[in-house]
Write a protein that holds these residues in place. Structure first.
Motif, short mmCIF file in Angstrom:
data_model
loop_
_atom_site.label_atom_id
_atom_site.label_comp_id
_atom_site.label_asym_id
_atom_site.label_seq_id
_atom_site.Cartn_x
_atom_site.Cartn_y
_atom_site.Cartn_z
N LEU A 1 20.74 38.06 21.51
CA LEU A 1 21.59 37.65 22.62
C LEU A 1 23.01 38.12 22.35
O LEU A 1 23.50 38.04 21.23
CB LEU A 1 21.56 36.13 22.76
CG LEU A 1 22.39 35.52 23.89
CD1 LEU A 1 21.77 35.84 25.24
CD2 LEU A 1 22.50 34.01 23.70
N VAL A 2 23.67 38.63 23.36
CA VAL A 2 25.04 39.11 23.23
C VAL A 2 26.00 38.06 23.78
O VAL A 2 25.81 37.57 24.90
CB VAL A 2 25.24 40.45 23.98
CG1 VAL A 2 26.71 40.87 23.97
CG2 VAL A 2 24.37 41.54 23.35
N ILE A 3 27.01 37.72 23.01
CA ILE A 3 28.04 36.78 23.45
C ILE A 3 29.39 37.47 23.39
O ILE A 3 29.75 38.07 22.37
CB ILE A 3 28.04 35.51 22.58
CG1 ILE A 3 26.72 34.76 22.73
CG2 ILE A 3 29.23 34.62 22.94
CD1 ILE A 3 26.45 34.22 24.13
N ALA A 4 30.12 37.39 24.46
CA ALA A 4 31.44 38.04 24.54
C ALA A 4 32.58 37.07 24.35
O ALA A 4 33.65 37.44 23.83
CB ALA A 4 31.58 38.75 25.89
N GLY A 5 32.42 35.82 24.78
CA GLY A 5 33.51 34.86 24.69
C GLY A 5 33.02 33.46 24.95
O GLY A 5 31.84 33.22 25.23
N GLY A 6 33.95 32.51 24.84
CA GLY A 6 33.58 31.13 25.06
C GLY A 6 34.79 30.23 25.20
O GLY A 6 35.92 30.60 24.88
N LYS A 7 34.54 29.04 25.70
CA LYS A 7 35.56 28.02 25.85
C LYS A 7 34.88 26.67 25.89
O LYS A 7 34.02 26.42 26.75
CB LYS A 7 36.36 28.25 27.15
CG LYS A 7 37.52 27.27 27.34
CD LYS A 7 38.65 27.54 26.37
CE LYS A 7 39.87 26.67 26.70
NZ LYS A 7 40.95 26.85 25.71
N GLY A 8 35.23 25.79 24.97
CA GLY A 8 34.62 24.46 24.95
C GLY A 8 33.13 24.55 24.71
O GLY A 8 32.68 25.05 23.68
N CYS A 9 32.34 24.07 25.65
CA CYS A 9 30.88 24.09 25.54
C CYS A 9 30.24 25.22 26.33
O CYS A 9 29.02 25.22 26.52
CB CYS A 9 30.30 22.74 26.01
SG CYS A 9 30.85 21.34 25.03
N ARG A 10 31.03 26.19 26.79
CA ARG A 10 30.50 27.29 27.57
C ARG A 10 30.71 28.60 26.83
O ARG A 10 31.77 28.85 26.25
CB ARG A 10 31.23 27.39 28.92
CG ARG A 10 31.18 26.13 29.75
CD ARG A 10 29.85 25.93 30.43
NE ARG A 10 29.84 24.69 31.21
CZ ARG A 10 28.83 24.27 31.94
NH1 ARG A 10 27.73 24.98 32.01
NH2 ARG A 10 28.90 23.13 32.60
N LEU A 11 29.69 29.46 26.87
CA LEU A 11 29.77 30.81 26.33
C LEU A 11 29.30 31.78 27.41
O LEU A 11 28.59 31.39 28.34
CB LEU A 11 28.89 30.94 25.09
CG LEU A 11 29.24 30.02 23.91
CD1 LEU A 11 28.15 30.07 22.86
CD2 LEU A 11 30.57 30.38 23.30
N TRP A 12 29.69 33.04 27.27
CA TRP A 12 29.30 34.04 28.27
C TRP A 12 29.15 35.40 27.64
O TRP A 12 29.66 35.67 26.55
CB TRP A 12 30.30 34.08 29.42
CG TRP A 12 31.73 34.24 29.00
CD1 TRP A 12 32.40 35.39 28.70
CD2 TRP A 12 32.68 33.18 28.82
NE1 TRP A 12 33.69 35.13 28.34
CE2 TRP A 12 33.90 33.77 28.41
CE3 TRP A 12 32.63 31.78 28.96
CZ2 TRP A 12 35.05 33.02 28.15
CZ3 TRP A 12 33.76 31.04 28.70
CH2 TRP A 12 34.96 31.66 28.30
#
Length: 468
Positions: A60-71
């Motif tokens: 899985l690729v993750i580019a960024g996040g904030k709190g309980c959310r990733l994208w």
């Protein structure tokens, strides 16, 4: 005809009008304008991954996040109900922690551990402010595994003994002694360190003692541990090493009186009691340290993960006064180049301060008591493949079975289907064997907790129907 020049980094001759024919240019383009595919290809080509066969991986690729959310890079958003590896207790990209790391980087990025450093001293002071005055010093490590390594070393030196007792249902890290202290399958191909003995801890749902109640399970488990101590020889045992609540092994809640009983056995036989709080510590169960729920005082406490949510790698050992003073006039034969690294220490200071100021530990307790625990009890009543639910704070597990009567674990193939379905529904889950671990960050909101629990229920309902 336009002149075609060879790329100075490779032997190809890209067209002057279509430079994408050049592999070097394509790689540079991928780095400047990343996509899910380009990042995944880069990973697959160059990164060697842990606990897995390397061929056929599709990470899985993750580019960024904030709190309980990733994208990711394509705009797909995920609710993180795994806290990554149960470590981002304060959530992703907490602004106060990010700012502290930046400020420390501007002032001093690294310094040798033999020096005195403000961030290191303040981090130790803040950690110690959340335990009793029985503890007086902190030895900093790079992570949880080497925290357990050094705690074992301290116990052996302090007692002059060699053996370490630990649970079969445990995980203590991937370094030499830590992996041998681990009880699960990962120990077997790495079993090189000496002096490790394993025993069974309480787990009523799958009791090793044929117990029918928590009281029976507790009493039998303590009798079992006493017999292990007697048979191994108390004078040979340096330490008992336990996760306060075993995490990866299944979030196994100790019955009332068990940890008190272990503490009493350690005191009776002069054995150092090490509580591994690497996963369970720093707010995860609604207390700063999970052993504080049970009224015990260990001799050494190991930590990592939640101490700064993994923003910069850090771990450590909290030493009792007795063990700390033992080394006042004796050299401790251990050390790490990055022990107390300033960037990691700044992250610890900012994390603990933010957790204090924002009431994050208390929030985790409320979310567990008011939202997660009641929802999981209702889920267990409604869903036939749920065998057991258990936990505390934002540290719960759902144990899945194919038959409630026999308690046969749900097979691995169905767990893989479930994990894929949860991801498709927008959740990053923590799946271990036949369990879903419900372990969102301690900052999870009521709305996010309810959203995640609804996703889990929908996925479990779909899986149960597919079996009919």
């Amino acid at each position: 005809m336009a002149l075609r020049l060879a790329c100075k980094n490779c032997d190809t001759f890209p067209c002057a009008r279509d430079r994408c024919l050049c592999p070097c240019f394509k790689r540079r383009l991928a780095m400047t304008t990343p996509t899910n595919d380009s990042v995944r290809q880069l990973d697959q080509q160059y990164v060697f991954h842990s606990w897995s066969a390397q061929e056929g991986r599709h990470p899985l690729v993750i580019a960024g996040g904030k709190g309980c959310r990733l994208w990711d890079y394509e705009g797909h958003r995920y609710l993180d109900f795994s806290s990554q590896l149960v470590n981002t207790n304060i959530g992703a990209q907490h602004p106060k922690v990010i700012e502290a790391i930046k400020a420390q980087a501007e002032q001093l990025t690294t310094i040798a551990p033999a020096t005195a450093n403000l961030a290191r001293g303040e981090a130790a002071r803040l950690i110690l402010s959340h335990v009793s005055d029985r503890f007086s010093k902190v030895f900093f490590t790079n992570a949880g595994a080497d925290a357990n390594e050094n705690a074992i070393r301290m116990a052996r030196l302090y007692t002059g003994r060699d053996k370490v007792l630990s649970s079969y249902r445990s995980y203590h890290g991937n370094t030499g002694s830590a992996i041998c202290a681990t009880g699960d399958w990962r120990r077997l191909p790495n079993d090189y360190a000496r002096g490790h003995v394993h025993f069974f801890t309480p787990y009523l749902y799958r009791s090793e003692f044929n117990a029918a109640t928590e009281e029976e399970e507790c009493a039998a488990a303590l009798r079992h541990l006493r017999r292990i101590i007697e048979c191994e020889g108390p004078s040979t045992i340096a330490a008992i090493l336990l996760e306060t609540i075993p995490g990866t092994a299944g979030i196994l809640m100790p019955p009332e009186g068990y940890l008190k009983g272990v503490e009493a056995l350690a005191r009776e036989f002069g054995i150092v009691l090490i509580m591994d709080e690497v996963m369970a510590g720093f707010g995860r169960t609604g207390r700063w340290f999970t052993f504080q729920h049970y009224g015990i005082e260990p001799d050494l406490i190991t930590f990592a993960k939640g101490v700064n949510s993994g923003y910069v790698p850090a771990g450590g050992v909290i030493l009792s006064n007795e063990i700390s003073h033992f080394f006042d006039n004796r050299m401790f034969p251990g050390g790490l180049t990055y022990s107390g690294h300033p960037l990691a220490m700044a992250a610890i200071v900012a994390t603990i301060t933010a957790m204090e100021d924002e009431g994050i530990v208390e929030h985790a307790a409320r979310i567990g008591d008011d939202i997660i625990a009641p929802a999981l009890r209702r889920l267990a009543e409604r869903c036939p493949i749920v065998g057991d639910v258990r936990g505390k704070g934002v540290f719960h597990a759902i144990e899945l079975v194919s038959d409630r009567e026999t308690r046969a674990p749900l097979p691995a193939a169905q767990m893989a289907v479930l994990k894929a379905d949860l991801l498709a529904r927008g959740m990053l889950s923590f799946i271990a064997e036949n369990r879903i671990h419900v372990v969102p960050p301690c900052v999870v909101t009521v709305e996010e907790a309810e959203e995640g629990l609804a996703i889990i229920e929908a996925a479990l309902t779909a899986l149960a129907r597919s079996q009919d």
